[in-house]
Design an enzyme around this catalytic site. Structure first.
Site, short mmCIF file in Angstrom:
data_model
loop_
_atom_site.label_atom_id
_atom_site.label_comp_id
_atom_site.label_asym_id
_atom_site.label_seq_id
_atom_site.Cartn_x
_atom_site.Cartn_y
_atom_site.Cartn_z
N LYS A 81 0.84 -1.20 0.00
CA LYS A 81 0.00 0.00 0.00
C LYS A 81 0.88 1.26 0.00
CE LYS A 81 -2.24 -1.47 3.70
NZ LYS A 81 -1.57 -2.80 3.80
N THR A 82 1.85 1.30 0.91
CA THR A 82 2.72 2.47 0.99
C THR A 82 3.60 2.57 -0.25
OG1 THR A 82 2.76 2.04 3.36
CG2 THR A 82 4.32 3.68 2.56
N ASP B 35 -2.02 6.94 6.03
CA ASP B 35 -1.90 5.52 6.36
C ASP B 35 -2.87 5.21 7.51
OD1 ASP B 35 -0.93 2.99 6.11
OD2 ASP B 35 0.93 3.35 7.21
N THR C 188 -5.80 -1.43 6.70
CA THR C 188 -5.76 -2.89 6.84
C THR C 188 -7.15 -3.38 7.24
OG1 THR C 188 -4.99 -2.47 9.08
CG2 THR C 188 -3.33 -3.09 7.48
N ARG D 258 6.94 -7.68 2.60
CA ARG D 258 7.69 -7.13 3.74
C ARG D 258 8.36 -8.25 4.53
NH1 ARG D 258 4.21 -3.78 6.94
NH2 ARG D 258 4.89 -2.04 5.65
P1 ADP Z 1 2.03 -1.81 3.32
O1 ADP Z 1 2.01 -0.32 3.17
O2 ADP Z 1 0.92 -2.48 2.57
O3 ADP Z 1 2.09 -2.27 4.75
P2 ADP Z 1 4.60 -1.59 1.99
O4 ADP Z 1 4.20 -0.88 0.75
O5 ADP Z 1 5.29 -0.79 3.05
O6 ADP Z 1 3.35 -2.37 2.62
O7 ADP Z 1 5.51 -2.83 1.55
C1 ADP Z 1 6.56 -3.34 2.37
C2 ADP Z 1 7.78 -3.61 1.54
O8 ADP Z 1 7.51 -4.69 0.63
C3 ADP Z 1 8.20 -2.44 0.65
O9 ADP Z 1 9.18 -1.65 1.27
C4 ADP Z 1 8.77 -3.08 -0.58
O10 ADP Z 1 10.16 -3.28 -0.44
C5 ADP Z 1 8.09 -4.44 -0.63
N1 ADP Z 1 7.01 -4.50 -1.64
C6 ADP Z 1 5.69 -4.34 -1.43
N2 ADP Z 1 5.00 -4.52 -2.57
C7 ADP Z 1 5.90 -4.80 -3.52
C8 ADP Z 1 5.80 -5.12 -4.93
N3 ADP Z 1 4.61 -5.18 -5.53
N4 ADP Z 1 6.94 -5.37 -5.60
C9 ADP Z 1 8.13 -5.33 -4.97
N5 ADP Z 1 8.30 -5.06 -3.65
C10 ADP Z 1 7.20 -4.80 -2.94
#
Ligand code: ADP
Length: 337
Positions: A65-66, A110, A159, A218
């Site tokens: 998401k981030t 977020d 989430t 992650r």
């Molecule tokens: P969320 O915001 O959903 O909790 P993040 O966007 O922070 O998750 O993702 C965590 C880590 O996973 C990121 O820093 C990145 O390195 C990796 N990641 C997430 N999605 C992808 C993707 N589609 N392709 C490659 N790496 C990804």
């Protein structure tokens, strides 16, 4: 008896490494349909020189998401401001970000399900009309000034999509649900990130790390970093499948991706409670922790892995869980017998 939150006792680090985060959607792996839809919306907005509609991402932690919130402004070539839902306690906490917006800028919130009602209502007119009410002055001199904002894109991440109110959800033009990653995509993420970390990894080692990473980028990043450290200090620096297995075994991460805490939960349910059905409070008390921690941090993966069932009578270990924990289903088991 004191109840302590579960502390991570695994050596695997939990922080995100910004250097591993893709900065463009073309560099993201998986989520192909989501990326395709967003690229169309971004391209169309850019052609019209328009602002991109508000975007809501929902899905479990660590799925991207981030990352999307970083990539979208890059592709729109606009700045982005990052806010966290829990830090927005009152409308005034939003005002600096809203009044400093540049045209077509992205504002990322977020955990948007955690903003209070007053902040949510304040966002309605900001999102819909790009206007907010500002209270100027104090006491009897106070007056309301209706201020026009620069058009902006709100990107919300949650989430818990179910905790968002209908009116807020409806104000997002683009809503995307992020799914867990398949083994192939996660293996590709491990391979790419190993190269970003300047470490050599064999294909079977990348797949081994991915298979034990709960279908979550992650988690894969964290496990990869640990395996890299292990390879550096205990092997010649290269990650072979033997090195990956030894590193993950030392971190007590098993073949299904369960960690020590997950196995403690299963051991409590299987050995102590004979497989259930057992109330979560009983499991938590036996593990000397609190039910909420188990429900939020341990059970989702066990449920998804079909190792436990949540029944009206309590938690039940499945036949798969008994087999994984190498335990016979006892005759006293209240579910299978
Ligand atoms: P969320 O915001 O959903 O909790 P993040 O966007 O922070 O998750 O993702 C965590 C880590 O996973 C990121 O820093 C990145 O390195 C990796 N990641 C997430 N999605 C992808 C993707 N589609 N392709 C490659 N790496 C990804």
């Amino acid at each position: 008896m004191t109840r302590e939150p579960i502390l991570s006792n695994s050596p695997v680090p939990e922080e995100d490494d910004p250097s591993l985060r893709p900065s463009r959607m073309a560099d993201m792996v998986g989520q192909r349909d989501v990326i395709a839809r967003l690229q169309i919306a971004i391209q169309a907005a850019r052609q019209r020189s328009d602002v991109l509609g508000h975007v809501l991402f929902d899905g479990p932690p660590g799925l991207g998401k981030t990352t999307f919130a970083h990539c979208i402004p890059m592709e729109m070539e606009v700045p982005v401001d990052f806010l966290s839902g829990p830090s927005l306690k009152a409308p005034k906490d939003l005002v600096p970000s809203l009044t400093n917006l540049q045209a077509k800028q992205v504002l990322f919130i977020d955990e948007i399900h955690r903003i209070p009602k007053s902040v949510e209502e304040y966002l309605y007119t900001a999102m819909e009309d790009f206007r907010i009410d500002l209270i100027l002055g104090e006491g009897i001199n106070a007056r309301t000034h209706n201020m026009k904002l620069q058009p902006f894109t709100l990107i919300g991440a949650t989430t818990r999509a179910g905790m968002l109110t209908g009116p807020l959800r409806d104000r997002f033009q683009i809503r995307e649900h992020l799914e867990f990653y398949n083994d192939e995509d996660l293996t590709e993420i491990v391979r790419r990130n190993a190269s970003k970390l300047n470490v050599v990894i064999s294909d079977d080692a990348a797949s081994e790390v991915a298979l034990r990473s709960r279908s979550t980028p992650r988690v894969a990043n964290n496990r990869l970093r640990w395996v890299r450290d292990f390879a550096q200090s205990r092997a010649a620096g290269e990650i072979t499948v033997e090195v990956a297995r030894a590193a993950l075994q030392m971190a007590e991460i098993d073949t299904l991706g369960l960690d020590r805490q997950d196995r403690r939960y299963l051991d409590t349910l299987i050995r102590v409670c004979m497989g259930g059905p057992t109330g979560i409070g009983t499991i938590a008390a036996t593990m000397n922790t609190v039910s909420d921690t188990l429900a939020d941090e341990v059970e989702p993966f066990l449920l998804r892995s079909e190792l436990i069932l949540r029944t009206p009578r309590g938690r039940v270990a499945t036949a798969k869980a008994f087999a994984h924990m190498k335990h016979e289903i006892p005759p006293e088991n209240g579910f299978f017998s």
